[in-house]
Write an enzyme that holds these catalytic residues in place. Structure first.
Site, PDB file in Angstrom:
ATOM      1  N   LYS A  56     103.642  79.799  37.537  1.00  0.00           N
ATOM      2  CA  LYS A  56     103.957  80.099  36.149  1.00  0.00           C
ATOM      3  C   LYS A  56     102.731  80.436  35.305  1.00  0.00           C
ATOM      4  O   LYS A  56     102.917  80.402  34.084  1.00  0.00           O
ATOM      5  CB  LYS A  56     104.806  78.783  35.450  1.00  0.00           C
ATOM      6  N   ALA A  57     101.731  80.579  35.946  1.00  0.00           N
ATOM      7  CA  ALA A  57     100.540  81.092  35.230  1.00  0.00           C
ATOM      8  C   ALA A  57     100.384  82.499  34.880  1.00  0.00           C
ATOM      9  O   ALA A  57      99.625  83.029  34.219  1.00  0.00           O
ATOM     10  CB  ALA A  57      99.231  80.643  35.954  1.00  0.00           C
ATOM     11  N   TRP A  61     103.238  88.979  36.528  1.00  0.00           N
ATOM     12  CA  TRP A  61     102.705  89.957  35.838  1.00  0.00           C
ATOM     13  C   TRP A  61     101.213  90.437  36.397  1.00  0.00           C
ATOM     14  O   TRP A  61     101.114  91.761  36.394  1.00  0.00           O
ATOM     15  CB  TRP A  61     102.273  89.219  34.508  1.00  0.00           C
ATOM     16  N   HIS A 117     100.449  80.129  45.696  1.00  0.00           N
ATOM     17  CA  HIS A 117     100.104  79.242  44.875  1.00  0.00           C
ATOM     18  C   HIS A 117      99.529  77.969  45.630  1.00  0.00           C
ATOM     19  O   HIS A 117      99.273  76.972  44.715  1.00  0.00           O
ATOM     20  CB  HIS A 117     101.938  78.576  44.490  1.00  0.00           C
ATOM     21  N   SER A 147     106.841  76.362  31.084  1.00  0.00           N
ATOM     22  CA  SER A 147     107.287  77.409  31.742  1.00  0.00           C
ATOM     23  C   SER A 147     108.153  77.045  33.103  1.00  0.00           C
ATOM     24  O   SER A 147     109.101  77.355  33.461  1.00  0.00           O
ATOM     25  CB  SER A 147     106.287  78.437  31.989  1.00  0.00           C
TER      26      SER A 147
END
Ligand code: A3P
Length: 304
Positions: A56-57, A61, A117, A147
């Site tokens: 979720k970092a 994106w 991850h 998140s």
């Protein structure tokens, strides 16, 4: 995962909840633990680029920005496949008939863009042996927690997060898939000068995406025209990625990601934790944070 596999999955499964296991004390899906030796033995290639994050970092994106840089801003080329197919997640094993990240990675031509991850101590050593460039993105723990809470609600494979109050304790205790936020960011931070690691912050990317895109271009040794840079920025914006089926996970059936519960591209902001943390939770969190981050010269911004 091709569309046929997805359809077959949707038709044959009601829920895909993963059992959880552990590797060296780090909570990971049991299917990942079951083939751990294979994952740890993953053979990186010299020209791989790895995007490493705590969940979720801003993984998706960043992957999209990096891919758009490699495609010189060409959105059509970047939309050649869903983001989870074009950027294999090497530490995730999905139930058959879906392909694992390892299988997808094997099939890709170089240069490959890969995702993990894993905390640094679990990263397959071949990444270091091959001196692979790693982009690590970190996000402040409060927004990560929020998140992740919403993600665990919508991702039908991950354990149900329970209530927000329950999740607050579970997250702080590091009892979430891929483990403790603290251990993850500290481990990668300490290694940043030992390898080719670009350490980035989600908050910086929100504040000034073009500045961060330029950093990435330089790190990757590329040279893009101003026009191409503008395209990278435009096509990787929250609005564009939310509208793009290749980046918004809408090609996954709701037995995998139930976006009616919470969309994958949810808010994309800094400071949403303020809408979730109680005053008491914030005090508790800050106390724990101070203890866990003592002596670590790593600063996060929780608001802009
Ligand atoms: P929120 O849940 O706070 O909205 P990951 O890809 O590591 O799972 O991270 C997902 C988080 O990144 C989500 O945060 C998502 O909205 C955010 N995100 C994804 N694409 C983004 C973009 N283009 N701009 C800003 N945030 C983005």
């Amino acid at each position: 995962m091709d569309p046929e596999s997805l359809e077959s999955l949707a038709n044959h499964m009601e829920k895909i909840q993963f059992a959880m296991g552990q590797v060296k004390g780090v909570p990971l899906p049991q299917d990942t633990c079951d083939v751990w030796d294979t994952i740890y033995g993953f053979q990186a290639r010299e020209d791989d680029i790895l995007v490493a994050t705590y969940p979720k970092a801003g993984t998706t994106w960043t992957q999209e920005i990096v891919d758009l840089i490699l495609q010189e801003g060409d959105a059509e080329k970047a939309s050649r496949a869903p983001c989870f197919v074009k950027v294999p997640f090497i530490d995730l094993i999905l139930p058959k008939p879906m392909k694992s990240g390892l299988e997808l990675a094997e099939e890709l031509k170089s240069p490959r863009l890969l995702k993990t991850h894993l905390p640094i101590e679990l990263l397959p050593p071949s990444f270091w042996e091959k001196n692979v460039k790693v982009v690590y993105v970190a996000r402040n723990a409060k927004d990560c927690m929020v998140s992740y809470f919403h993600f665990q609600r919508m991702n039908q494979g991950l354990p149900d997060p329970g209530s927000w109050n329950d999740y607050f304790s579970t997250f702080l205790a590091g009892q979430v898939p891929w483990g403790s936020w603290f251990d993850h960011v500290i481990g990668w931070w300490k290694a940043r000068d030992k390898h080719q690691i670009l350490f980035m912050f989600y908050e910086d990317m929100i504040e000034d995406p073009m500045r961060e895109i330029r950093k990435l271009v330089k790190f990757l040794g590329r040279d893009l025209s101003e026009e191409a840079l503008e395209k990278v920025k435009h096509h990787s914006s929250f609005q564009e990625m939310k509208a793009n089926p290749m980046t918004n996970f809408s090609t996954l059936p709701s037995v995998v990601f139930d976006q009616s519960v919470s969309p994958f591209l949810r808010k994309g902001t800094v400071g949403d934790w303020k809408n979730h943390f109680s005053v008491a939770q914030n005090i508790l969190f800050d106390e724990e944070y101070k203890k866990r981050m003592e002596g670590v010269d790593l600063t996060f911004r929780t608001e802009l």
